[in-house]
Design an enzyme around this catalytic site. Structure first.
Site, PDB file in Angstrom:
ATOM      1  N   ALA A 159       0.798  -1.228   0.000  1.00 25.18           N
ATOM      2  CA  ALA A 159       0.000   0.000   0.000  1.00 25.18           C
ATOM      3  C   ALA A 159       0.829   1.276   0.000  1.00 25.18           C
ATOM      4  CB  ALA A 159      -0.940   0.002   1.216  1.00 25.18           C
ATOM      5  N   GLY A 188       1.837   3.229  -5.928  1.00 25.76           N
ATOM      6  CA  GLY A 188       1.017   2.760  -7.029  1.00 25.76           C
ATOM      7  C   GLY A 188      -0.436   2.526  -6.697  1.00 25.76           C
ATOM      8  N   GLY A 245      -1.817   0.343  -4.722  1.00 25.81           N
ATOM      9  CA  GLY A 245      -2.084   0.153  -3.300  1.00 25.81           C
ATOM     10  C   GLY A 245      -2.227   1.475  -2.569  1.00 25.81           C
ATOM     11  N   SER A 261      -4.427  -9.672 -13.381  1.00 27.36           N
ATOM     12  CA  SER A 261      -4.062  -8.930 -14.588  1.00 27.36           C
ATOM     13  C   SER A 261      -4.645  -9.644 -15.791  1.00 27.36           C
ATOM     14  CB  SER A 261      -2.541  -8.859 -14.732  1.00 27.36           C
ATOM     15  OG  SER A 261      -2.167  -8.432 -16.032  1.00 27.36           O
ATOM     16  N   TYR A 317       5.128 -14.233 -14.923  1.00 25.68           N
ATOM     17  CA  TYR A 317       4.185 -13.242 -14.387  1.00 25.68           C
ATOM     18  C   TYR A 317       2.752 -13.642 -14.742  1.00 25.68           C
ATOM     19  CZ  TYR A 317       1.672  -8.921 -13.495  1.00 25.68           C
ATOM     20  OH  TYR A 317       0.761  -8.001 -13.030  1.00 25.68           O
TER      21      TYR A 317
END
Length: 332
Positions: A51, A54, A56, A188, A213
């Site tokens: 957090a 970005g 977060g 994603s 990823y």
């Protein structure tokens, strides 16, 4: 060389135009951005991993404004404290009638690349926190060079999937006792390019940072769907989302050729989502009455979206769950 450079520039520009057409923010997100629903999260405790920057950070800022008590679970405590201080100052400077009803920020150290750290964090949470209304599994690492976690897992799979898998399981009791409660998982759209290779989950036989990823993001979705099945009847919901393409430091491991970089920067500033825009679906799933009781779904731009068949494979999800339990030490 010149031809390759021109091709890269054209590809970047074409991709940017494609993204521009998809940079949609739904009505619920627009209402949140306009400052509506102040106090919606008053009295609720929210844990957000990663957090301090970005997505977060943007998620924490908005939920704080909505009145939540926000726990920032971050690897670098100093950076998290700095971010928390900035968020508090920004909220005070914003002023207005909403500032007085804002929530509280708490910083706790959490390294998802260390199962020891995850266990210590959860032990602290269970000792100090009487309730947990929302867990947002936001932290992630993107296309890094090959490296391993403290426990010997490939870094992207270890942080993006296994660390959050253990964290969520250890906090399920607190979430159940706080019901109705919610779990939000950030995935994603790149999950589409991943597959689960059970013969080489640590990528020791071969490593492709892009594929790994995508595999970790597919694992996020399979985890969400299996967890939703297991949580039926508990009044704890879990949903997964893709935030779109966002300007964050997540891509710090990506090398962009020097000649292309100026255009890439221009394209990203012109067409990529800001962190605040990218965070809207996380905020929506964490706070909106519209998704009360909704579980096991995949969202983008604050709307439910369809998944590829491989992300809905129940037997694959169960097998991944069983192996993950062994890998993180829940089952011996």
């Amino acid at each position: 060389m010149a031809v390759a450079t021109v091709a890269a520039l054209l590809a970047a520009l074409g991709g940017a135009l494609w993204l521009a057409a998809r940079r949609f923010v739904g009505p619920s997100a627009q209402r949140l951005q306009a400052g509506g629903d102040s106090g919606l999260m008053h009295g609720k405790t929210v844990l957000i991993t990663g957090a301090n920057s970005g997505l977060g950070r943007a998620t924490a800022a908005e939920l704080l404004r909505l009145g939540a008590r926000v726990i920032m679970g971050c690897r670098d405590r100093a950076r998290a404290e700095e971010a928390a201080g900035q968020l508090r100052r920004e909220l005070r400077q914003a002023g207005g009638p909403d500032a007085g009803g804002a929530g509280e920020l708490v910083v706790k150290e959490l390294d998802l690349a260390s199962l020891r750290s995850v266990r210590a964090f959860c032990q602290e949470m269970l000792q100090e926190e009487p309730r947990l209304d929302v867990l947002i599994n936001n932290a992630g690492i993107f296309q890094c060079p090959y490296m391993k976690t403290e426990d010997g897992f490939e870094m992207q799979f270890g942080v993006n999937h296994l660390g959050h898998f253990l964290l969520t399981n250890l906090l399920l009791g607190l979430l159940k006792s706080s019901a109705p409660s919610r779990i939000v998982v950030v995935s994603s759209k790149l999950y589409k390019y991943g597959d689960i290779n059970f013969e080489d989950l640590n990528s020791e036989q071969s490593y492709n940072k892009s594929f790994c990823y995508s595999r970790s993001k597919l694992a996020n979705i399979l985890f969400t769907r299996e967890l939703a099945r297991r949580l039926e009847g508990t009044n704890v919901t879990v949903n997964v989302l893709h935030p779109g393409v966002v300007r964050t430091n997540l891509g710090r491991h990506i090398h962009i050729p020097l000649l292309v970089k100026p255009l890439f920067n221009l394209v990203s500033w012109a067409f990529f989502k800001t962190p605040a825009e990218g965070a809207q679906t996380s905020i929506y799933l964490a706070s909106s009455p519209e998704v009360e009781g909704v579980s096991g779904k995949y969202f983008g731009n604050c709307k439910e979206e369809e998944l590829l068949p491989k992300a809905m494979d129940e037997s694959l999800a169960r097998k991944l769950w069983d192996i993950s339990e062994v890998m993180v030490g829940i089952l011996k």
